[in-house]
Design a protein around this motif. Structure first.
Motif, short mmCIF file in Angstrom:
data_model
loop_
_atom_site.label_atom_id
_atom_site.label_comp_id
_atom_site.label_asym_id
_atom_site.label_seq_id
_atom_site.Cartn_x
_atom_site.Cartn_y
_atom_site.Cartn_z
N LEU A 100 18.40 -14.10 -16.81
CA LEU A 100 19.60 -14.93 -16.83
C LEU A 100 19.26 -16.36 -17.18
N VAL A 101 18.18 -16.89 -16.62
CA VAL A 101 17.78 -18.27 -16.92
C VAL A 101 17.34 -18.37 -18.38
N SER A 102 16.70 -17.33 -18.90
CA SER A 102 16.31 -17.33 -20.31
C SER A 102 17.54 -17.37 -21.22
N ARG A 103 18.58 -16.62 -20.85
CA ARG A 103 19.84 -16.67 -21.61
C ARG A 103 20.47 -18.05 -21.53
N LEU A 104 20.42 -18.63 -20.34
CA LEU A 104 20.97 -19.97 -20.16
C LEU A 104 20.24 -20.98 -21.04
N ASP A 105 18.91 -20.94 -21.02
CA ASP A 105 18.13 -21.90 -21.80
C ASP A 105 18.37 -21.72 -23.30
N SER A 106 18.47 -20.48 -23.74
CA SER A 106 18.74 -20.22 -25.16
C SER A 106 20.12 -20.74 -25.55
N MET A 107 21.10 -20.49 -24.68
CA MET A 107 22.45 -20.96 -24.97
C MET A 107 22.50 -22.48 -25.04
N LEU A 108 21.84 -23.16 -24.11
CA LEU A 108 21.84 -24.62 -24.10
C LEU A 108 21.13 -25.18 -25.32
N THR A 109 20.00 -24.57 -25.69
CA THR A 109 19.23 -25.05 -26.84
C THR A 109 20.00 -24.87 -28.14
N GLU A 110 20.61 -23.70 -28.31
CA GLU A 110 21.30 -23.40 -29.56
C GLU A 110 22.61 -24.16 -29.71
N SER A 111 23.33 -24.34 -28.60
CA SER A 111 24.65 -24.98 -28.67
C SER A 111 24.61 -26.49 -28.45
N VAL A 133 21.07 -26.59 -10.75
CA VAL A 133 21.50 -26.54 -12.14
C VAL A 133 21.59 -27.94 -12.75
N SER A 134 22.06 -28.92 -11.98
CA SER A 134 22.20 -30.27 -12.48
C SER A 134 20.87 -30.82 -12.96
N ARG A 135 19.84 -30.64 -12.16
CA ARG A 135 18.52 -31.14 -12.55
C ARG A 135 17.95 -30.33 -13.72
N HIS A 136 18.24 -29.04 -13.74
CA HIS A 136 17.77 -28.22 -14.86
C HIS A 136 18.40 -28.71 -16.16
N ILE A 137 19.70 -28.99 -16.14
CA ILE A 137 20.39 -29.52 -17.33
C ILE A 137 19.83 -30.88 -17.70
N ASN A 138 19.54 -31.70 -16.71
CA ASN A 138 18.99 -33.02 -17.00
C ASN A 138 17.62 -32.93 -17.67
N GLY A 139 16.89 -31.86 -17.40
CA GLY A 139 15.63 -31.66 -18.09
C GLY A 139 15.83 -31.53 -19.60
N PHE A 140 16.87 -30.79 -20.01
CA PHE A 140 17.19 -30.68 -21.43
C PHE A 140 17.59 -32.04 -22.00
N ARG A 141 18.36 -32.78 -21.23
CA ARG A 141 18.81 -34.08 -21.70
C ARG A 141 17.64 -35.04 -21.88
N VAL A 142 16.73 -35.05 -20.93
CA VAL A 142 15.58 -35.95 -21.02
C VAL A 142 14.68 -35.56 -22.19
N ARG A 143 14.47 -34.27 -22.40
CA ARG A 143 13.64 -33.85 -23.53
C ARG A 143 14.28 -34.25 -24.86
N HIS A 144 15.61 -34.16 -24.92
CA HIS A 144 16.31 -34.63 -26.12
C HIS A 144 16.14 -36.14 -26.27
N ALA A 145 16.21 -36.86 -25.16
CA ALA A 145 16.01 -38.31 -25.20
C ALA A 145 14.60 -38.66 -25.66
N GLN A 146 13.62 -37.91 -25.19
CA GLN A 146 12.24 -38.14 -25.64
C GLN A 146 12.13 -38.02 -27.16
N HIS A 147 12.76 -36.98 -27.71
CA HIS A 147 12.71 -36.77 -29.15
C HIS A 147 13.35 -37.95 -29.89
#
Length: 340
Positions: free
Chosen positions: A234-245, A281-295
């Motif tokens: 389920l977490v893998s599906r979540l991460d894929s969905m967040l990355t792709e969308s 979940v909030s911190r997990h989502i923030n991880g994606f946001r911070v990685r995008h910010a790093q880029h």
């Protein structure tokens, strides 16, 4: 010269807040209905208090308890609708039935029956609302992370209001039983109610301003069971969905929206993320946001504020805190280190 009772000013402010709430389309309909009921009841209580104190209308004293009893249930149902496991009409019917029973008891020709019912009701809903204070942001599935401080501030304000109602009604009942003077009890009731409502509205304004400058509330860490293969999938599906969308870049993203996209109950998504990653979940989502910010900081020249907004953060303090938590540096220092 005729003067406007202070309690009527409170009624006007409550109605203004209700009008603003009608336009808050991001809130679930059940939550808006509950909060509108609460603000309307508060406005009506203020009106009745003014009629009692300023104009001496004795009928207001008979009507007021039947309006005041609505404060606890409507506030509870409003906050309850923001929680992920909301049961909709079933919860509404259960609380409406209990309220009708309470009102029936208030009509009995028993001395001080309304005061006792109001006390019991206020204590019950004070307990129910206080339980929400223990919930972390994941439990409020319909609330975007940036709005959690405001929601908690409003919850604290309502809890304090009900505490004041309990204190005021307790004093009223004691005064009536010991003094036996109905007029003294009536004046005390009106003054206490006006004071409670005034303090409540002051808290609604002051608490969000204070909390806005503080760090977000972090849920207390508790022991969790080991993750299962279903959790990891389920977490893998979540991460894929967040990355792709790129959905993580939406500052109004809620757990409920994520769960709908995945076709899973919000509680299952929250539990899986917690068991697999050890964070909410909030911190997990923030991880994606911070990685995008790093880029963006590494490859572009956008100002830090624009990077923050592009990643889904709306608060500079939250952005800096999360960025430092994950990378160990501030955004500005991180950009400087990559350009060294």
């Amino acid at each position: 010269m005729l003067s406007i009772p202070i309690s009527w000013l409170i009624s006007i402010l409550a109605l203004i807040a209700a009008a603003m709430l009608v336009q808050a389309s991001a809130l679930p309909k059940q939550a808006r209905a509950g909060f509108l009921g609460f603000l309307s009841a508060l406005a009506m209580v203020g009106l009745l208090i003014g009629l009692r104190l300023q104009f001496g209308w004795s009928g207001a004293a008979r009507v007021q308890p039947f309006v005041a009893i609505l404060l606890g249930p409507t506030a509870y149902l409003g906050f309850r609708a923001l929680v992920q496991d909301d049961e909709g009409l079933l919860v509404l019917r259960r609380h409406a039935a209990a309220m009708l029973v309470a009102m029936a008891f208030m009509l009995l020709p028993v001395p001080y029956a309304p005061d006792v019912i109001i006390l019991v009701y206020a204590c019950t809903y004070l307990f129910l609302l206080t339980r929400f204070l223990r919930y972390d942001s994941d439990r409020f599935a319909h609330v975007p992370d940036p709005s959690m401080l405001l929601v908690r501030a409003a919850l604290i304000a309502v809890v304090m209001l009900l505490g004041l109602v309990i204190l005021a009604d307790g004093l009223i009942t004691i005064a009536a039983l010991t003094m036996g003077d109905a007029r003294v009890a009536q004046v005390l009731s009106g003054a206490s109610g006006a004071l409670a409502a005034f303090i409540f509205l002051a808290l609604l304004v002051a608490i969000p301003l204070v909390l806005n400058s503080t760090r977000p509330i972090v849920a207390e860490q508790t022991d969790t069971p080991p993750a299962t293969e279903e959790d990891r999938a389920l977490v893998s599906r979540l991460d894929s969905m967040l990355t792709e969308s790129g959905l993580y870049r939406d500052s109004n993203l809620t757990l409920a929206r994520i769960a709908r996209r995945l076709g899973q109950p919000a509680r299952d998504v929250s539990g899986a993320v917690n068991r697999v990653t050890g964070q909410n979940v909030s911190r997990h989502i923030n991880g994606f946001r911070v990685r995008h910010a790093q880029h963006l900081l590494e490859t572009g020249d956008l100002p830090v504020t624009e990077v923050m907004l592009d990643c889904g953060f709306i608060s500079k303090s939250s952005f800096n805190a999360e960025f430092r938590r994950i990378t160990g540096a501030t955004p500005t220092a991180y950009r400087a280190s990559t350009r060294g």
